[in-house]
Design a protein around this motif. Structure first.
Motif, PDB file in Angstrom:
ATOM      1  N   SER A  57      -2.090  -2.762 -15.741  1.00 32.99           N
ATOM      2  CA  SER A  57      -2.054  -3.644 -14.574  1.00 32.99           C
ATOM      3  C   SER A  57      -3.311  -3.441 -13.734  1.00 32.99           C
ATOM      4  O   SER A  57      -4.082  -2.522 -13.957  1.00 32.99           O
ATOM      5  CB  SER A  57      -0.808  -3.356 -13.726  1.00 32.99           C
ATOM      6  N   VAL A  58      -3.465  -4.318 -12.769  1.00 33.35           N
ATOM      7  CA  VAL A  58      -4.587  -4.170 -11.843  1.00 33.35           C
ATOM      8  C   VAL A  58      -4.291  -3.003 -10.907  1.00 33.35           C
ATOM      9  O   VAL A  58      -3.193  -2.459 -10.910  1.00 33.35           O
ATOM     10  CB  VAL A  58      -4.803  -5.471 -11.035  1.00 33.35           C
ATOM     11  N   ALA A  59      -5.260  -2.644 -10.116  1.00 35.35           N
ATOM     12  CA  ALA A  59      -5.081  -1.534  -9.182  1.00 35.35           C
ATOM     13  C   ALA A  59      -3.888  -1.782  -8.259  1.00 35.35           C
ATOM     14  O   ALA A  59      -3.591  -2.917  -7.900  1.00 35.35           O
ATOM     15  CB  ALA A  59      -6.350  -1.351  -8.356  1.00 35.35           C
ATOM     16  N   ARG A  60      -3.222  -0.696  -7.903  1.00 38.02           N
ATOM     17  CA  ARG A  60      -2.065  -0.805  -7.022  1.00 38.02           C
ATOM     18  C   ARG A  60      -2.487  -0.741  -5.566  1.00 38.02           C
ATOM     19  O   ARG A  60      -3.626  -0.421  -5.243  1.00 38.02           O
ATOM     20  CB  ARG A  60      -1.089   0.329  -7.323  1.00 38.02           C
ATOM     21  N   LEU A  61      -1.508  -1.013  -4.707  1.00 38.16           N
ATOM     22  CA  LEU A  61      -1.749  -0.911  -3.270  1.00 38.16           C
ATOM     23  C   LEU A  61      -2.225   0.484  -2.902  1.00 38.16           C
ATOM     24  O   LEU A  61      -1.813   1.462  -3.507  1.00 38.16           O
ATOM     25  CB  LEU A  61      -0.452  -1.196  -2.504  1.00 38.16           C
ATOM     26  N   THR A  62      -3.063   0.549  -1.909  1.00 39.46           N
ATOM     27  CA  THR A  62      -3.545   1.853  -1.461  1.00 39.46           C
ATOM     28  C   THR A  62      -3.234   2.107   0.013  1.00 39.46           C
ATOM     29  O   THR A  62      -3.617   3.136   0.542  1.00 39.46           O
ATOM     30  CB  THR A  62      -5.065   1.981  -1.689  1.00 39.46           C
ATOM     31  N   GLU A  63      -2.550   1.170   0.665  1.00 44.23           N
ATOM     32  CA  GLU A  63      -2.187   1.372   2.063  1.00 44.23           C
ATOM     33  C   GLU A  63      -0.990   2.315   2.129  1.00 44.23           C
ATOM     34  O   GLU A  63       0.040   2.056   1.520  1.00 44.23           O
ATOM     35  CB  GLU A  63      -1.845   0.048   2.756  1.00 44.23           C
ATOM     36  N   LYS A  64      -1.121   3.378   2.905  1.00 42.99           N
ATOM     37  CA  LYS A  64      -0.088   4.409   2.942  1.00 42.99           C
ATOM     38  C   LYS A  64       1.247   3.918   3.492  1.00 42.99           C
ATOM     39  O   LYS A  64       2.276   4.521   3.230  1.00 42.99           O
ATOM     40  CB  LYS A  64      -0.575   5.610   3.758  1.00 42.99           C
ATOM     41  N   ASP A  65       1.261   2.834   4.234  1.00 40.90           N
ATOM     42  CA  ASP A  65       2.518   2.342   4.793  1.00 40.90           C
ATOM     43  C   ASP A  65       3.170   1.277   3.900  1.00 40.90           C
ATOM     44  O   ASP A  65       4.135   0.646   4.297  1.00 40.90           O
ATOM     45  CB  ASP A  65       2.288   1.783   6.201  1.00 40.90           C
ATOM     46  N   LYS A  66       2.660   1.092   2.694  1.00 38.54           N
ATOM     47  CA  LYS A  66       3.175   0.062   1.787  1.00 38.54           C
ATOM     48  C   LYS A  66       3.902   0.685   0.609  1.00 38.54           C
ATOM     49  O   LYS A  66       3.740   1.847   0.287  1.00 38.54           O
ATOM     50  CB  LYS A  66       2.032  -0.807   1.244  1.00 38.54           C
ATOM     51  N   GLU A  67       4.705  -0.137  -0.046  1.00 40.09           N
ATOM     52  CA  GLU A  67       5.381   0.247  -1.277  1.00 40.09           C
ATOM     53  C   GLU A  67       4.940  -0.732  -2.355  1.00 40.09           C
ATOM     54  O   GLU A  67       4.383  -1.780  -2.058  1.00 40.09           O
ATOM     55  CB  GLU A  67       6.898   0.153  -1.113  1.00 40.09           C
ATOM     56  N   TYR A  68       5.192  -0.376  -3.606  1.00 40.28           N
ATOM     57  CA  TYR A  68       4.954  -1.331  -4.668  1.00 40.28           C
ATOM     58  C   TYR A  68       6.246  -1.516  -5.453  1.00 40.28           C
ATOM     59  O   TYR A  68       7.117  -0.664  -5.471  1.00 40.28           O
ATOM     60  CB  TYR A  68       3.798  -0.915  -5.582  1.00 40.28           C
TER      61      TYR A  68
END
Length: 109
Positions: A57-68
């Protein structure tokens, strides 16, 4: 509403019709994890481990307040399915996560 998975795992019961022979089956399970959690998940079907593919997959989220969230599509051996099936989910890294949905898709004769 997603179901939190504790460190020891969470078990779900999924019923499968048994009136006709099964031609194929797959487990579709949606998972939600913190951005920094591992991709690995351990899943058992009626106490037996199943192979859980990890798609590129493409890169995942990197914001610490987010989930995937992700959906895993796992081929199952139809011969191993019962009228009531126990699916157990464990995240080996011990970080939190949850299950949004879990279904077994089947093809009958």
């Amino acid at each position: 509403m997603a179901v939190p998975v504790p460190p020891e795992g969470e078990t779900f019961t999924i019923e499968v019709p048994q009136e006709k022979a099964l031609n194929y089956a797959s487990l579709r399970i949606s998972l939600v994890r913190p951005f920094d959690a591992g991709k690995e998940v351990s899943i058992t079907l009626n106490g037996e481990p199943v192979e859980v593919p990890v798609e590129a997959s493409v890169a995942r989220l990197t914001e610490k307040d987010k989930e995937y969230a992700t959906t895993r599509i796992i081929p199952l051996d139809p011969a191993k399915l019962k009228a009531e099936n126990k699916i157990t989910v464990v995240f080996p890294d011990g970080k939190k996560g949850s299950v949004g949905s879990a279904v077994i898709r089947i093809g009958q004769e």
